[in-house]
Design a protein around this motif. Structure first.
Motif, PDB file in Angstrom:
ATOM      1  N   SER A  87      41.714  31.409  12.966  1.00 25.51           N
ATOM      2  CA  SER A  87      41.244  32.752  12.620  1.00 25.51           C
ATOM      3  C   SER A  87      41.911  33.789  13.516  1.00 25.51           C
ATOM      4  CB  SER A  87      39.723  32.852  12.711  1.00 25.51           C
ATOM      5  OG  SER A  87      39.306  32.870  14.043  1.00 25.51           O
ATOM      6  N   VAL A  88      42.282  34.894  12.882  1.00 26.13           N
ATOM      7  CA  VAL A  88      42.869  36.028  13.571  1.00 26.13           C
ATOM      8  C   VAL A  88      42.060  37.241  13.125  1.00 26.13           C
ATOM      9  CG1 VAL A  88      44.952  37.418  13.886  1.00 26.13           C
ATOM     10  CG2 VAL A  88      45.168  34.961  13.507  1.00 26.13           C
ATOM     11  N   GLY A  89      41.549  38.007  14.062  1.00 26.02           N
ATOM     12  CA  GLY A  89      40.723  39.179  13.741  1.00 26.02           C
ATOM     13  C   GLY A  89      41.540  40.329  13.186  1.00 26.02           C
ATOM     14  N   ASN A  90      41.180  41.553  13.542  1.00 20.51           N
ATOM     15  CA  ASN A  90      41.842  42.760  13.041  1.00 20.51           C
ATOM     16  C   ASN A  90      42.619  43.450  14.159  1.00 20.51           C
ATOM     17  OD1 ASN A  90      40.494  42.409  10.530  1.00 20.51           O
ATOM     18  ND2 ASN A  90      38.674  43.366  11.414  1.00 20.51           N
ATOM     19  N   PHE A  91      43.679  44.144  13.775  1.00 16.92           N
ATOM     20  CA  PHE A  91      44.500  44.966  14.674  1.00 16.92           C
ATOM     21  C   PHE A  91      45.063  44.191  15.859  1.00 16.92           C
ATOM     22  CE2 PHE A  91      42.076  48.249  12.454  1.00 16.92           C
ATOM     23  CZ  PHE A  91      43.088  49.127  12.124  1.00 16.92           C
ATOM     24  N   ASN A  92      45.568  42.999  15.632  1.00 11.81           N
ATOM     25  CA  ASN A  92      46.190  42.202  16.689  1.00 11.81           C
ATOM     26  C   ASN A  92      47.699  42.290  16.577  1.00 11.81           C
ATOM     27  OD1 ASN A  92      43.758  40.864  17.847  1.00 11.81           O
ATOM     28  ND2 ASN A  92      43.574  40.155  15.745  1.00 11.81           N
ATOM     29  N   THR A  93      48.379  42.055  17.692  1.00  8.27           N
ATOM     30  CA  THR A  93      49.841  42.007  17.710  1.00  8.27           C
ATOM     31  C   THR A  93      50.267  40.682  18.309  1.00  8.27           C
ATOM     32  OG1 THR A  93      49.981  44.401  18.011  1.00  8.27           O
ATOM     33  CG2 THR A  93      51.931  43.108  18.586  1.00  8.27           C
ATOM     34  N   ILE A  94      51.027  39.923  17.549  1.00 10.60           N
ATOM     35  CA  ILE A  94      51.635  38.686  18.041  1.00 10.60           C
ATOM     36  C   ILE A  94      53.110  39.029  18.208  1.00 10.60           C
ATOM     37  CG2 ILE A  94      51.904  36.214  17.697  1.00 10.60           C
ATOM     38  CD1 ILE A  94      48.957  37.157  17.516  1.00 10.60           C
ATOM     39  N   SER A  95      53.571  39.128  19.434  1.00  9.33           N
ATOM     40  CA  SER A  95      54.914  39.640  19.717  1.00  9.33           C
ATOM     41  C   SER A  95      56.014  38.633  19.423  1.00  9.33           C
ATOM     42  CB  SER A  95      54.989  40.089  21.173  1.00  9.33           C
ATOM     43  OG  SER A  95      54.093  41.141  21.409  1.00  9.33           O
ATOM     44  N   THR A  96      57.226  39.098  19.566  1.00 13.85           N
ATOM     45  CA  THR A  96      58.425  38.323  19.268  1.00 13.85           C
ATOM     46  C   THR A  96      58.431  36.986  20.008  1.00 13.85           C
ATOM     47  OG1 THR A  96      59.619  40.401  19.003  1.00 13.85           O
ATOM     48  CG2 THR A  96      60.943  38.429  19.302  1.00 13.85           C
ATOM     49  N   ARG A  97      58.682  35.922  19.265  1.00 12.17           N
ATOM     50  CA  ARG A  97      58.819  34.552  19.757  1.00 12.17           C
ATOM     51  C   ARG A  97      57.574  34.011  20.465  1.00 12.17           C
ATOM     52  NH1 ARG A  97      63.327  33.859  23.358  1.00 12.17           N
ATOM     53  NH2 ARG A  97      62.909  31.650  23.071  1.00 12.17           N
ATOM     54  N   ALA A  98      56.425  34.625  20.262  1.00 13.41           N
ATOM     55  CA  ALA A  98      55.177  34.100  20.828  1.00 13.41           C
ATOM     56  C   ALA A  98      54.707  32.926  19.981  1.00 13.41           C
ATOM     57  CB  ALA A  98      54.115  35.186  20.854  1.00 13.41           C
ATOM     58  N   ARG A  99      53.977  31.993  20.605  1.00 14.75           N
ATOM     59  CA  ARG A  99      53.418  30.846  19.876  1.00 14.75           C
ATOM     60  C   ARG A  99      51.951  30.718  20.213  1.00 14.75           C
ATOM     61  NH1 ARG A  99      57.047  25.650  19.355  1.00 14.75           N
ATOM     62  NH2 ARG A  99      55.161  25.211  18.192  1.00 14.75           N
ATOM     63  N   VAL A 100      51.135  30.585  19.161  1.00 14.84           N
ATOM     64  CA  VAL A 100      49.698  30.438  19.340  1.00 14.84           C
ATOM     65  C   VAL A 100      49.282  29.128  18.681  1.00 14.84           C
ATOM     66  CG1 VAL A 100      47.434  31.479  19.007  1.00 14.84           C
ATOM     67  CG2 VAL A 100      49.430  32.945  19.281  1.00 14.84           C
ATOM     68  N   HIS A 101      48.683  28.241  19.463  1.00 13.69           N
ATOM     69  CA  HIS A 101      48.311  26.888  19.041  1.00 13.69           C
ATOM     70  C   HIS A 101      47.067  26.901  18.153  1.00 13.69           C
ATOM     71  CE1 HIS A 101      47.296  22.557  19.907  1.00 13.69           C
ATOM     72  NE2 HIS A 101      48.603  22.499  19.748  1.00 13.69           N
ATOM     73  N   HIS A 102      46.837  25.827  17.426  1.00 17.33           N
ATOM     74  CA  HIS A 102      45.709  25.762  16.495  1.00 17.33           C
ATOM     75  C   HIS A 102      44.354  25.613  17.176  1.00 17.33           C
ATOM     76  CE1 HIS A 102      45.012  21.381  16.746  1.00 17.33           C
ATOM     77  NE2 HIS A 102      46.316  21.311  16.949  1.00 17.33           N
ATOM     78  N   THR A 103      44.302  25.513  18.493  1.00 20.17           N
ATOM     79  CA  THR A 103      43.021  25.438  19.196  1.00 20.17           C
ATOM     80  C   THR A 103      42.524  26.817  19.635  1.00 20.17           C
ATOM     81  OG1 THR A 103      44.211  24.975  21.236  1.00 20.17           O
ATOM     82  CG2 THR A 103      43.342  23.082  20.022  1.00 20.17           C
ATOM     83  N   MET A 104      43.286  27.864  19.360  1.00 20.82           N
ATOM     84  CA  MET A 104      42.937  29.224  19.777  1.00 20.82           C
ATOM     85  C   MET A 104      42.434  30.038  18.583  1.00 20.82           C
ATOM     86  SD  MET A 104      42.805  31.659  22.033  1.00 20.82           S
ATOM     87  CE  MET A 104      43.744  31.165  23.444  1.00 20.82           C
ATOM     88  N   ARG A 105      41.394  30.827  18.784  1.00 23.58           N
ATOM     89  CA  ARG A 105      40.935  31.797  17.789  1.00 23.58           C
ATOM     90  C   ARG A 105      41.100  33.179  18.405  1.00 23.58           C
ATOM     91  NH1 ARG A 105      37.850  29.351  13.688  1.00 23.58           N
ATOM     92  NH2 ARG A 105      37.404  27.173  14.144  1.00 23.58           N
ATOM     93  N   ILE A 106      41.658  34.104  17.638  1.00 23.26           N
ATOM     94  CA  ILE A 106      41.944  35.437  18.156  1.00 23.26           C
ATOM     95  C   ILE A 106      40.931  36.424  17.583  1.00 23.26           C
ATOM     96  CG2 ILE A 106      43.666  37.267  18.272  1.00 23.26           C
ATOM     97  CD1 ILE A 106      45.814  35.136  18.022  1.00 23.26           C
ATOM     98  N   SER A 107      40.319  37.247  18.452  1.00 22.58           N
ATOM     99  CA  SER A 107      39.338  38.246  18.019  1.00 22.58           C
ATOM    100  C   SER A 107      40.056  39.502  17.525  1.00 22.58           C
ATOM    101  CB  SER A 107      38.385  38.580  19.169  1.00 22.58           C
ATOM    102  OG  SER A 107      37.678  37.427  19.559  1.00 22.58           O
ATOM    103  N   ASN A 108      39.624  40.670  17.958  1.00 24.60           N
ATOM    104  CA  ASN A 108      40.190  41.944  17.512  1.00 24.60           C
ATOM    105  C   ASN A 108      40.918  42.649  18.654  1.00 24.60           C
ATOM    106  OD1 ASN A 108      38.890  41.710  14.917  1.00 24.60           O
ATOM    107  ND2 ASN A 108      36.989  42.241  15.977  1.00 24.60           N
ATOM    108  N   TYR A 109      41.927  43.426  18.297  1.00 25.60           N
ATOM    109  CA  TYR A 109      42.691  44.252  19.238  1.00 25.60           C
ATOM    110  C   TYR A 109      43.309  43.443  20.376  1.00 25.60           C
ATOM    111  CZ  TYR A 109      40.448  48.131  16.834  1.00 25.60           C
ATOM    112  OH  TYR A 109      40.006  49.002  15.885  1.00 25.60           O
TER     113      TYR A 109
END
Length: 177
Positions: A87-109
């Motif tokens: 899950s990824v919330g609202n108004f998030n920025t995942i920058s260039t070449r960043a990696r987010v694993h499947h064990t992380m949930r991202i909130s807002n902003y």
């Protein structure tokens, strides 16, 4: 394991370029822009992308879990990032070449900095207004100052892309074709 069945639901106001790689059950909301050469794979479960998101070139979004992967509204996935979180919330920025694993949930902003690798060992939820930066993926909380200006800039960016991308790229429509 049965083969992955392709089912694309692309909103009429979304801009999805023809040479985007889509696999599985994918829903793309209104006003979302998907650049050429982006990859969206729904391997185990479906992916639902909200409105106003920008998915840039070579960005990879993958759902390896059976649950629905929900991406909120007005998120920015920059060039070459890879996101597998459920899950990824609202108004998030995942920058260039960043990696987010499947064990992380991202909130807002939240902001995941350039080339950051976010791989928690246990399931973890990133708090609102969290920034991850640097080679050691350090964390800092953001006060939220300037979020209205950033939201306005993001909306203007998406508006510009919705106008310019169709001039130079063929677009894809829904139906799973």
């Amino acid at each position: 394991m049965p083969p992955i069945r392709d089912k694309f639901t692309i909103h009429s106001r979304a801009v999805v370029c023809q040479d985007v790689e889509l696999k599985g059950d994918i829903t793309i909301g209104p006003g979302t822009v998907v650049h050429p050469k982006a990859t969206i794979f729904a391997i185990a479960g479906p992916i639902v992308i909200g409105s106003g998101c920008i998915i840039e070139e070579a960005a990879i979004i993958v759902n390896r879990r059976k649950e629905v992967m929900r991406v909120g509204d007005n998120n920015l996935f920059e060039i070459g990032c890879r996101v597998e979180c459920p899950s990824v919330g609202n108004f998030n920025t995942i920058s260039t070449r960043a990696r987010v694993h499947h064990t992380m949930r991202i909130s807002n902003y939240c902001v995941i900095g350039a080339a950051c690798l976010v791989v928690p060992t246990d399931d973890e939820t990133l708090d609102d207004y969290t920034s991850i930066f640097g080679p050691a993926a350090e964390r800092r909380s953001w006060s939220g100052r300037g979020r209205i200006q950033e939201a306005d800039l993001r909306l203007k960016h998406a508006e510009y892309l919705r106008e310019m991308l169709p001039k130079f790229n063929r677009l894809r429509r829904g139906d799973g074709a």
